[in-house]
Write an enzyme that holds these catalytic residues in place. Structure first.
Site, PDB file in Angstrom:
ATOM      1  N   GLU A 151       6.143  51.652  56.594  1.00  0.00           N
ATOM      2  CA  GLU A 151       4.723  51.971  56.746  1.00  0.00           C
ATOM      3  C   GLU A 151       3.990  51.059  57.734  1.00  0.00           C
ATOM      4  O   GLU A 151       2.927  50.519  57.417  1.00  0.00           O
ATOM      5  CB  GLU A 151       4.025  51.957  55.374  1.00  0.00           C
ATOM      6  CG  GLU A 151       4.656  52.934  54.396  1.00  0.00           C
ATOM      7  CD  GLU A 151       4.030  52.889  53.003  1.00  0.00           C
ATOM      8  OE1 GLU A 151       3.012  52.214  52.816  1.00  0.00           O
ATOM      9  OE2 GLU A 151       4.588  53.553  52.102  1.00  0.00           O
ATOM     10  N   GLU A 191      11.136  59.782  49.781  1.00  0.00           N
ATOM     11  CA  GLU A 191      10.301  59.532  48.589  1.00  0.00           C
ATOM     12  C   GLU A 191       9.683  60.849  48.168  1.00  0.00           C
ATOM     13  O   GLU A 191       8.465  61.014  48.184  1.00  0.00           O
ATOM     14  CB  GLU A 191       9.226  58.482  48.897  1.00  0.00           C
ATOM     15  CG  GLU A 191       9.790  57.148  49.329  1.00  0.00           C
ATOM     16  CD  GLU A 191       8.727  56.071  49.524  1.00  0.00           C
ATOM     17  OE1 GLU A 191       7.580  56.239  49.055  1.00  0.00           O
ATOM     18  OE2 GLU A 191       9.047  55.046  50.159  1.00  0.00           O
TER      19      GLU A 191
END
Ligand code: 9MR
Length: 455
Positions: free
Chosen positions: A258, A366
């Protein structure tokens, strides 16, 4: 005389208990004298000349005379077993339960096998088209199916379901820096070791998550007292320590997680101590540090909203291109925290296409699919309509994943086992049902959707 009656009663009870405890496959009768026992059994193989024919081999053993009869599961009369192998043609696709009844003076015993047939003929080992629909990992050909774990969720039903359905695990948070490196010079590998040991003991791959993430940085790192050069040395030392510890046990790592800022699609700056202390090329530096320690471990860049946000996708591929030019990256993790109604299939496909065209591994990393994303929703339960829409979306993800070229496949990882354990409940503060199992560990339609998508 009295003793004989008690004896008879005992034998009757034994017969009752044994016959009621037996599985469907096995009914055992014994004679009152306990002699002449026989147990029906058979094996089958697929004919070498006709894929729709099986050869039944009656392997019943026992003393004395006995009679063997087949029920071929096609509504026919019983067929007396002949000497040698029995040929049976199974024409249409479907499942056939074949039974063998063996009778002797003691009564009868029975054995049964269910045989699956598809358009190509009888399915070897009951696996049709390479697909074993009895588990997620069985249905996935050429890639892993992952879930997340915590060290205190590795026993009981968690353990059973993980071992049945998954062959890849990711630590939900215990292999992040704030847990493993709580203060300078002091590591806590307790939970991480338990997770890695569990994977190794059960032959389940471990995906390391995540070495560098702005959101799991311990305070002492945020407020690091030394110079920038000392900061970088500290990070090199941390990456070396972790990768060396799990060398040969952890198959892959998210090196940086991220890094891209929401909105601007630039690298995070204000909220990333790594970017501030190590410079604009900090991602390349971290990947290089990892590569130097363990050239065999697979290295991933992982991020979210790559499907729904084309700008972010482009930024992520630009990072991947820089890493690829240095031969530092093996794959891309697309988080895919999505909803039942979006993003669209074409947007998810675009993530795959960009990854495959760069010849990188694709990790659907995810996965969870919200069923209750509408603002101010008062929904408190999963309706059957939403459950089916969620199933469709999971199926779509599984289909997209299955169509990826084999060389680019890696893993299809769901971010949680059962609905009531999802991070989304706390995050959004509303009820939701985003995973493949309900709170009782029962597979939802979504589970079936994944299996169907893998076929
Ligand atoms: O699900 C994880 C949650 O239990 C942790 O508290 C949190 C912080 O460590 O991380 C969550 O997982 C995140 C993942 O590591 C990175 N992508 C977003 C996930 C959800 O926040």
């Amino acid at each position: 005389m009295k003793n004989f009656r008690i004896y008879k009663l005992l034998v009757f009870l034994i017969i009752l208990v044994i016959s009621s405890c037996g599985s469907d496959d096995e009914v055992i009768y014994v004679s009152p004298s306990g002699t002449q026992l026989v147990q029906a059994s058979f094996t089958y193989s697929i004919s070498a000349t006709d894929p729709n024919v099986i050869l039944l081999n009656n392997t019943t053993q026992g003393s004395g005379e006995f009679k063997s009869e087949w029920n071929f599961g096609m509504g026919d009369e019983l067929v007396l077993d002949q000497p040698g192998l029995e040929e049976l043609r199974l024409n249409g696709a479907g499942s056939y339960t074949i039974k063998l009844y063996v009778t002797n003076a003691a009564g009868f015993t029975e054995a049964s096998e269910t045989v699956r047939v598809d358009e190509d003929g009888v399915c070897p080992s009951n696996i049709c088209g390479g697909i074993d629909p009895s588990s997620l990992k069985g249905a996935a050909v050429g890639f892993s199916v992952g879930t997340i774990v915590r060290d205190n969720r590795l026993t009981g039903m968690h353990d059973e379901v993980i071992r049945r359905d998954f062959n890849n695990i990711t630590s939900e948070y215990q292999m992040k820096m704030d847990v493993m490196y709580p203060s300078q010079g002091t590591y806590d590998f307790g939970p991480a070791d338990a997770i890695v040991d569990y994977g190794v003991a059960n032959g389940i791959d471990v995906h390391g998550h995540a070495l560098i993430w702005h959101n799991s940085t311990p305070d002492w790192v945020e407020n690091f007292a030394g110079t920038d050069a000392e900061f970088e040395d500290m990070i090199r030392d941390y990456i070396r320590t972790v990768l060396e510890r799990y060398k040969g046990k952890v198959r892959s790592w998210d090196v940086v997680n991220e890094a891209i800022a929401d909105g601007s699609n630039e690298l995070r700056f204000d909220d990333s101590v790594f970017r501030r202390r190590m410079g604009a090329d900090y991602i390349e530096k971290c990947f290089q540090m990892a590569r130097d320690v363990d050239p065999d471990v697979l290295l991933f860049y992982n991020d979210y909203n790559m499907a729904s946000d084309s700008g972010k996708r482009a930024a992520m591929f630009a990072i991947a291109d820089r890493l690829k030019a240095l031969n530092l990256i093996d794959g891309i993790g697309a988080q895919l925290h999505i909803s039942y109604n979006g993003p669209a299939r074409s947007e998810i496909q675009a993530v795959v296409d960009g990854t495959v065209s760069r010849n990188l591994l694709m990790h659907f990393a995810e996965l969870d699919i919200r069923t209750n994303p509408e603002e101010n929703s008062s929904v408190t339960a999963l309706s059957s309509e939403r459950a089916l829409l969620q199933k469709d979306k999971y199926k779509e993800l599984a289909e997209i994943y299955t169509d990826i070229p084999t060389a680019n496949k890696f893993a299809f990882t769901v971010w949680g086992l059962k609905d009531n354990e999802s991070w989304l409940l706390d995050f959004w503060g509303v009820p939701d049902f985003p995973l493949l199992f309900d709170s009782n560990f029962d597979p939802k339609p979504a589970y079936q959707g994944v299996i169907e998508g893998f076929q």
